[in-house]
Each structure stands twice: as structure tokens, then as C-alpha cells.
Motif scaffolding. Structure first.
Motif, PDB file in Angstrom:
ATOM      1  N   ALA B 134      60.387   1.386  66.990  1.00  0.00           N
ATOM      2  CA  ALA B 134      60.849   2.301  67.715  1.00  0.00           C
ATOM      3  C   ALA B 134      60.075   0.744  69.235  1.00  0.00           C
ATOM      4  N   PHE B 135      59.296   0.659  69.265  1.00  0.00           N
ATOM      5  CA  PHE B 135      58.971  -0.440  70.324  1.00  0.00           C
ATOM      6  C   PHE B 135      59.977  -1.550  70.626  1.00  0.00           C
ATOM      7  N   ALA B 136      60.163  -2.051  69.622  1.00  0.00           N
ATOM      8  CA  ALA B 136      61.344  -3.565  70.138  1.00  0.00           C
ATOM      9  C   ALA B 136      62.657  -3.321  70.625  1.00  0.00           C
ATOM     10  N   ILE B 137      62.995  -1.816  69.772  1.00  0.00           N
ATOM     11  CA  ILE B 137      63.991  -1.261  69.890  1.00  0.00           C
ATOM     12  C   ILE B 137      64.603  -1.002  71.714  1.00  0.00           C
ATOM     13  N   CYS B 138      63.306  -0.345  71.859  1.00  0.00           N
ATOM     14  CA  CYS B 138      63.837   0.397  73.317  1.00  0.00           C
ATOM     15  C   CYS B 138      62.808  -0.334  74.513  1.00  0.00           C
ATOM     16  N   PHE B 139      62.337  -1.834  74.232  1.00  0.00           N
ATOM     17  CA  PHE B 139      62.172  -2.881  74.909  1.00  0.00           C
ATOM     18  C   PHE B 139      62.387  -3.635  76.480  1.00  0.00           C
ATOM     19  N   PHE B 140      63.538  -4.269  75.643  1.00  0.00           N
ATOM     20  CA  PHE B 140      64.493  -4.889  76.526  1.00  0.00           C
ATOM     21  C   PHE B 140      65.291  -4.214  77.977  1.00  0.00           C
ATOM     22  N   PRO B 141      65.706  -2.656  77.463  1.00  0.00           N
ATOM     23  CA  PRO B 141      66.170  -1.670  78.467  1.00  0.00           C
ATOM     24  C   PRO B 141      65.309  -1.927  79.789  1.00  0.00           C
TER      25      PRO B 141
END
Lengths: 256, 259
Positions: B134-141
Motif C-alpha cells: 500500500a505504501f509503495a503504491i501511494c507514496f509517489f503522488p
């Protein structure tokens, strides 16, 4: 206004890329003296170095050559304590109320906040916004916002206020009104003010002296003493003497 | 106050009454199609059948929902904290920005879902792994929008701050950060939605708890109603997180004369 020299500049020069293939002269030949409490208008076209001059005086840029001394006595002027700045944009923080915006420099300097709040109240009154302290910037007109930014520049009781085309973004009528307001604020506060502008009649109306700067190469062309009496009023613009000064500036700028 | 509430309620009805009605209408049509459409219940259970599955204690709804919620919120919170911190470093150091921002952009091109099996190798099955996905997928924005927001400061305001001895930290706290809040929140809203997807994908790949895991369990029995219920609960967790972010945004940004 006193006869004490407050700013002494001699042979000031700023060159970018010095020693390189294409050095760019951003400022040259600046030698001038500003007395304590004077209002110096600095007028000239884009690229004449007037903003560079401001940046150097503000201590934000270093000169390439020449001397700059500020203060009536050695060491009584601290560029990180005694300068107030006003820009073309009011640059108010939209999430802060008018009063909170005025207090910002005091917070940065770590001044005692109780006194600063009192001073903010006084300054609001000085700039004619006593009733607006709790409003947010977007609830004010452009001219009112610029008054707030003037009040903010005075919160830490600076000895020198630098104004870089502060009324350049206002409509003509508001601008004339703000000119009169500035004259009143200047007389009440007794600050030394450097006022950069494109506007020739604005420069003459406000300044006790005018520094006329020209571009290509960027240099100080002439210092003019404006011997029009204070308090100055808008109708002075129609006087013969006023015309003499504006014509002089126009001719120095090669615009006759 | 009650008058204020009344006005607000009236305004809400006027603006959103239609939208609420359409939602309800869709559920009604669904119910009618499921009841009279002739489809078998394992293809399309009705909303009432779906709700009835809540009484099936074997599904352990509460425990599974809590696990999924912890994964989502944990991964999201981690992304926000680390994302904002990293953006701050980028705003302070141009060198760091030039060196590492392109790397981040490259890494963002990697489909995070495809990393799932690898993350399982590294962290093993379970809650921490799914939180990481979950972290990896939502960190970038969060990084991108925050970095953008922090860089929006006018240079003249920076000059002004420097003439009164403002420290970097003061400039961040009093000018940059509050100014970046609208950006940060728009990043957080995107991230909130992504975090839900990340956690559930993690549970699909490898897990022994959570609503995603439950869906695979009940799928074997063609218990479609329970699957729908799991999707609904996952959605509700997502809506709650998004709502919390939006509420925080309203409290911190919109209320104070901004926006």
C-alpha cells in the motif's frame, strides 16, 4: 529629514560572468548619497539595474566592485534587522489574517510579540486599515493589500525601507491615491525610503531626490534634487516646476 | 446555530439531493433485477442478500476489516510522512532534487502491484507486507504534489524573509508548508484511493487475514453475496479515509480564508 548621510555608495558595479566570454554589466557608475529620512526615487527603464541596486543595498546580492555604507555611524546598521521591503506584488500569506501577515517579520526576528502586536495595531491605523485587521487578504482590494504589505515592512521598525515598484500593479487612480498615502506614511514614520519605479511623474511627486538610471549599459545617469515643497499634493503635477523636473528626467532617459 | 444547520442542510439537499437520489435509484434497480431478472444468486445477489451475509460469523467480518484497515491506514500514513519529508529535502537541496527525483520517476514507472510477490519474499506473508505494498503504491503522488507545493514560494517573499534573518526551518514552517497544504491534500486524496487498492492486492497475493483474503476464501464456495459484501466494506474503508483527509483539508485549508 536630516543632513546626516545615511547611505553612501561610490563606484558601485555589478557584473555577471566577469572574466568570462560574455560578461553582462547589470549595474555601473553608481555613486550617490542618501540622507537620513530622505525619500529617494529611483527611476529608469527595464534593464537599467534599479532592481539590482536594491538587491545589493538589501544585502541579498554582492557588488562586483565599489563601496556601500549604510548607517549614520559605523556599525549602527544591521542589514538583517533594519531593512523593510515592499514589492510589486503584496505577497501576503492568504491563510493569515491581515494582522498576522503584518506580524510575520517580527516572528522571524523573534521580537517580543506583545509589543509587536501593539505596533501592528498602530501600523494598521497608519495605513488606514484599522477596521480590517481580522480580515483575510482576499477580502481586500489590491490597493488595500499593498497597504498591508507596507505596514508589514514597518513592523520591525526598520531604518531603511526598500520599495520595488510597489504600486506598479495598481490601476492609475488607486496608484495616485497610494502615492499620497505613501507621502503621509513617510512623513509620519520618518523612515529613509528607496522607491524604485517606472513612473516618471510618480518619481518626481514622491522623491526628495531622484536617481535617474539608464539601460545599455546599466548605469546611474544623474542624481536630481527635487526642490518641490512638502507636503506634496496631486495638483502640483500641473505646476510649472513639476514640469521642469519631469522634462529633465525624460531628456535623461532620451525620451524627448 | 440550528438555523445555520437548517440552511446548510437545505443547501446540501439543493446541491446534492439529485446525486443521492441516483445512488439510491441504482441500488433499487439492482434489487429489482436480482429479484426478478432471473439471474442465479451466485451471479448477482441482491443488496438485501448481501447485507444478510453480515450475520455469517464464519466470515469474521470485523477482524478481517480491522486488518485491512490497519494495512491501508498504515501504508497511507507512512507514505504521507515519508513523502512530505522527502519533498522537504528536495526543496532544501537542489542537488538532492537533481540526483534523486529522476530515480523516483523511474521507480514510479515500475508497476507496484508486480512488486507484490517480491515484497512477500522480503517481508513474508501478512500485515506488514501488505502495508508495504500500500505504501509503495501511494507514496509517489504525495512526494510529487508536496515538492510542487513547496516550490511555489515567490522568490520575493524569500528575499523578504532573508532580510529579517528567517531560518530555513522558519520559512518552511510559516511560509512553505502552509502554502503547500492545498497541494499536499490533493496528493493525499489520490493516495488514499491508491492505498486501498494496494492493501487489497497484497491480500490477494499472499495473506491469511483481511477482506481481500476473505474474498478468495468465499469465492471457492461461490458465495458471491459475501464477496460483494467484502467489496462494499473495502469501499467503505476507502470512503472513510478519503473523508477524513477531506475533513482535515477543510479544517486546515478552506476554513482559514484560503481556497
Amino acid at each position: 529629514m536630516t543632513d546626516q548621510p545615511f547611505i553612501r555608495i561610490s563606484g558601485l558595479r555589478k557584473v555577471y560572468g566577469e572574466g568570462g566570454a560574455k560578461p553582462y554589466v547589470a549595474l555601473s557608475d553608481v555613486t550617490l548619497t542618501v540622507n537620513e529620512g530622505e525619500l529617494l526615487s529611483i527611476v529608469g527603464p527595464s534593464g537599467c539595474g534599479k532592481s539590482t541596486l536594491m538587491m545589493i543595498i538589501a544585502g541579498l546580492q554582492k557588488a562586483s566592485a565599489g563601496e556601500l555604507q549604510i548607517g549614520t555611524a559605523q556599525g549602527d546598521f544591521d542589514p538583517h534587522r533594519h531593512i523593510g521591503m515592499v514589492f510589486q506584488q503584496a505577497l501576503l500569506l492568504k491563510w493569515r489574517t491581515v494582522t498576522e501577515n503584518i506580524l510575520l517579520p517580527a516572528e522571524f526576528l523573534g521580537l517580543p510579540m506583545k509589543e509587536a502586536r501593539e505596533r501592528a495595531r498602530y501600523l494598521l491605523q497608519l495605513v488606514g486599515l484599522s477596521e480590517h485587521g481580522e480580515k483575510y487578504p482576499k477580502q481586500l482590494s489590491g490597493g488595500q493589500q499593498q497597504r498591508v504589505s507596507i505596514a508589514r515592512s514597518l513592523i520591525h521598525d526598520p531604518k531603511l525601507v526598500l520599495m520595488d515598484e510597489p504600486f506598479g500593479a495598481l490601476d492609475a487612480l488607486t496608484r495616485e491615491k497610494m502615492n499620497l498615502e505613501l507621502l503621509r506614511i513617510w512623513e509620519e514614520s520618518g523612515k529613509t525610503i528607496l522607491f524604485v519605479t517606472h513612473g516618471i511623474s510618480e518619481a518626481v511627486l514622491l522623491g526628495s531626490k531622484i536617481a535617474v538610471m539608464t539601460a545599455g549599459p546599466a548605469r546611474l545617469a544623474e542624481m536630481i534634487d527635487v526642490k518641490l515643497p512638502y507636503p506634496r499634493r496631486l495638483e502640483m503635477k500641473t505646476h510649472e516646476d513639476f514640469g521642469v523636473y519631469t522634462r529633465r528626467v525624460y531628456s535623461l532617459l532620451g525620451m524627448e | 446555530m440550528s438555523q445555520f444547520l437548517k440552511n446548510t442542510a437545505a443547501g446540501f439537499l439543493q446541491d446534492y439531493g439529485g446525486a443521492v437520489l441516483i445512488h439510491l435509484l441504482l441500488i433499487l434497480i439492482w434489487q429489482l433485477v436480482a429479484d426478478y431478472g432471473g439471474l442465479p444468486p451466485y451471479m448477482l445477489p441482491s443488496p438485501t442478500e448481501m447485507l444478510a451475509t453480515l450475520s455469517e460469523t464464519g466470515n469474521r467480518w470485523a477482524q478481517n476489516a480491522v486488518v485491512t484497515m490497519i494495512e491501508i491506514v498504515g501504508g497511507f500514513a507512512l507514505a504521507v510522512v515519508i513523502g512530505v519529508a522527502l519533498a522537504l529535502v528536495f526543496s532544501w537541496s537542489r542537488t538532492a532534487l537533481l540526483l534523486f527525483m529522476p530515480l523516483l520517476v523511474s521507480l514510479n514507472m515500475v508497476p507496484k502491484v508486480a512488486l507484490g510477490p517480491l515484497i512477500i519474499v522480503w517481508f513474508g506473508y501478512g500485515l506488514i507486507t501488505n502495508m508495504m505494498i500500500a505504501f509503495a503504491i501511494c507514496f509517489f503522488p504525495v512526494v510529487i504534489t508536496t515538492a510542487k507545493g513547496l516550490s511555489e514560494i515567490e522568490p520575493e517573499l524569500l528575499y523578504l524573509a532573508r532580510t529579517v534573518r528567517a531560518s530555513r526551518w522558519q520559512i518552511f514552517r510559516k511560509i512553505q508548508f502552509p502554502g503547500a497544504l492545498p497541494y499536499i491534500f490533493s496528493g493525499m486524496k489520490v493516495s488514499a484511493v491508491l492505498a486501498v487498492a494496494g492493501a487489497v492486492v497484497g491480500e490477494f497475493i499472499g495473506s491469511d487475514k483481511g477482506l481481500g483474503y476473505l474474498m478468495l476464501q468465499v469465492q471457492v464456495n461461490l458465495d458471491t453475496a459475501s464477496m460483494f459484501m467484502a467489496v462494499l466494506l473495502i469501499t467503505l474503508i476507502g470512503v472513510a479515509l478519503y473523508g477524513a483527509v477531506a475533513l482535515l483539508e477543510w479544517l486546515l485549508v478552506n476554513r482559514g480564508g484560503q481556497a
